[in-house]
Design an enzyme around this catalytic site. Structure first.
Site, mmCIF file in Angstrom:
data_model
loop_
_atom_site.group_PDB
_atom_site.id
_atom_site.type_symbol
_atom_site.label_atom_id
_atom_site.label_comp_id
_atom_site.label_asym_id
_atom_site.label_seq_id
_atom_site.Cartn_x
_atom_site.Cartn_y
_atom_site.Cartn_z
ATOM 1 N N TRP A 136 0.841 -1.194 0.000
ATOM 2 C CA TRP A 136 0.000 0.000 0.000
ATOM 3 C C TRP A 136 0.872 1.238 0.000
ATOM 4 C CZ3 TRP A 136 -3.021 0.334 5.334
ATOM 5 C CH2 TRP A 136 -2.167 -0.012 6.377
ATOM 6 N N ASN A 137 0.243 2.381 -0.334
ATOM 7 C CA ASN A 137 0.971 3.639 -0.492
ATOM 8 C C ASN A 137 0.235 4.763 0.215
ATOM 9 O OD1 ASN A 137 2.867 2.597 -2.644
ATOM 10 N ND2 ASN A 137 0.912 2.339 -3.704
ATOM 11 N N HIS B 239 -6.784 20.209 -6.669
ATOM 12 C CA HIS B 239 -6.902 20.607 -8.073
ATOM 13 C C HIS B 239 -5.772 20.023 -8.914
ATOM 14 C CE1 HIS B 239 -10.284 23.407 -7.284
ATOM 15 N NE2 HIS B 239 -9.779 23.311 -6.071
ATOM 16 N N HIS C 118 -9.686 16.734 -12.575
ATOM 17 C CA HIS C 118 -10.334 17.119 -11.321
ATOM 18 C C HIS C 118 -11.589 17.947 -11.524
ATOM 19 C CE1 HIS C 118 -7.843 20.749 -11.922
ATOM 20 N NE2 HIS C 118 -8.745 21.380 -11.181
ATOM 21 N N ASP D 233 -14.071 21.130 -10.092
ATOM 22 C CA ASP D 233 -14.092 22.406 -9.367
ATOM 23 C C ASP D 233 -15.489 22.643 -8.818
ATOM 24 O OD1 ASP D 233 -11.476 22.930 -10.085
ATOM 25 O OD2 ASP D 233 -11.918 24.756 -11.213
ATOM 26 N N HIS E 203 -14.691 27.057 -4.912
ATOM 27 C CA HIS E 203 -13.325 27.289 -5.404
ATOM 28 C C HIS E 203 -13.109 28.766 -5.720
ATOM 29 C CE1 HIS E 203 -9.546 26.750 -7.359
ATOM 30 N NE2 HIS E 203 -9.989 26.778 -8.598
ATOM 31 N N HIS F 159 -14.146 30.573 -14.415
ATOM 32 C CA HIS F 159 -14.234 30.342 -12.971
ATOM 33 C C HIS F 159 -15.228 31.315 -12.336
ATOM 34 C CE1 HIS F 159 -10.424 28.124 -13.559
ATOM 35 N NE2 HIS F 159 -10.723 27.528 -12.431
HETATM 36 MN MN MN Z 1 -9.431 23.424 -10.412
#
Ligand code: MN
Length: 262
Positions: A63-64, A71, A75, A77, A81, A209
């Site tokens: 495992w890690n 972001h 991904h 938003d 944001h 945005h």
């Molecule tokens: Mn973003």
């Protein structure tokens, strides 16, 4: 009625009548993240460190630990944001109603324009030309801007010049048309942000945005495989991680499209 609908849906995934297209890049430390001017805080790349790998640290398991920005990579938003969406209800990834993550998707193919011009911008005129061929964008749709930018890698992806990054995105009027006239669910892009690389120079700066999140709409970035989607007729599943008060999240984005058998 809906019981049969869901049984048919599941059966058609098995039969290949519905095909699943993965619109997600692999999370990898080498995948570029947005770079802001140096006076601002910066987005972290993906990192992975091994906890154990069937060894003395854990003989039967591997495992890690991972870390990254909200972001990083492909991904989502959320409205929180951006400052324009800071006071909206249900504006963080953990509070968005889950049905909002699933919806019809349309793809506006801008790949010819972006092949000729790194700063290509999506305008209301281009959207209406697309609608003249494919029909009016349905209310509540995800709208994806295909640019073939996902086929770039390394420095070509951010495309930094002396005056900042150069990559395609919508004009202020273009994104406002999709929000005000078509009441879309959200806007997605193959680039590192929903705004054009030179979006800081618009009024307002970063109009995608500003207007999307101010209207409670969502953004999807760093998408891949948009060339495998039809212009209309597909359904998108984009459910971010349930991070408390999260402004976004890496996620697996899947599209359901009519398969070869249908
Ligand atoms: Mn973003």
């Amino acid at each position: 009625m809906s019981q049969q609908l869901l049984a048919d849906f599941a059966a058609q995934i098995v039969s290949g009548d519905i095909r699943v297209v993965d619109l997600t890049h692999t999370l990898d430390p080498d995948f570029p993240v947005i770079i802001l001017p140096p006076e601002f805080g910066q987005c972290a790349r993906f990192r992975m460190e091994e906890i154990s790998a069937y060894d003395h640290r854990g003989p039967a398991w591997k495992w890690n630990n991972i870390s990254m920005s909200e972001h990083t990579g492909t991904h989502f938003d959320a409205p929180s944001h951006w400052v324009s969406g800071r006071d909206l209800p249900n504006n963080s990834v953990d509070s968005i109603p889950p049905e909002n993550f699933i919806g019809a998707v349309v793809v506006i193919d801008c790949s010819e324009g972006t092949a000729a011009n790194d700063d290509y911008e999506l305008t209301p005129e281009i959207i209406q030309e697309w609608e003249a061929i494919h029909g009016k964008i349905p209310k509540g749709s995800w709208v994806l801007m295909r640019t073939d930018w996902s086929k770039r890698s390394g420095a070509e992806y951010l495309n930094m010049k002396d005056d900042g990054p150069h990559s395609p995105g919508p004009t202020p009027d273009g994104i406002r048309f999709l929000i005000d006239q078509r009441d879309i669910r959200g806007f997605g892009t193959e680039c590192v942000g929903t705004d054009a690389g030179q979006g800081a120079n618009h009024t307002p700066p970063y109009p995608a945005h500003f207007f999307l999140h101010g209207a409670g709409k969502y953004g999807l970035q760093c998408l891949a495989n948009l060339d495998q989607l039809p212009s209309t007729g597909a359904v998108l599943f984009a459910a971010p991680l349930k991070i408390k008060n999260g402004t976004g999240s890496p996620l697996r984005i899947l599209a359901m499209v009519p398969g070869d058998n249908s």
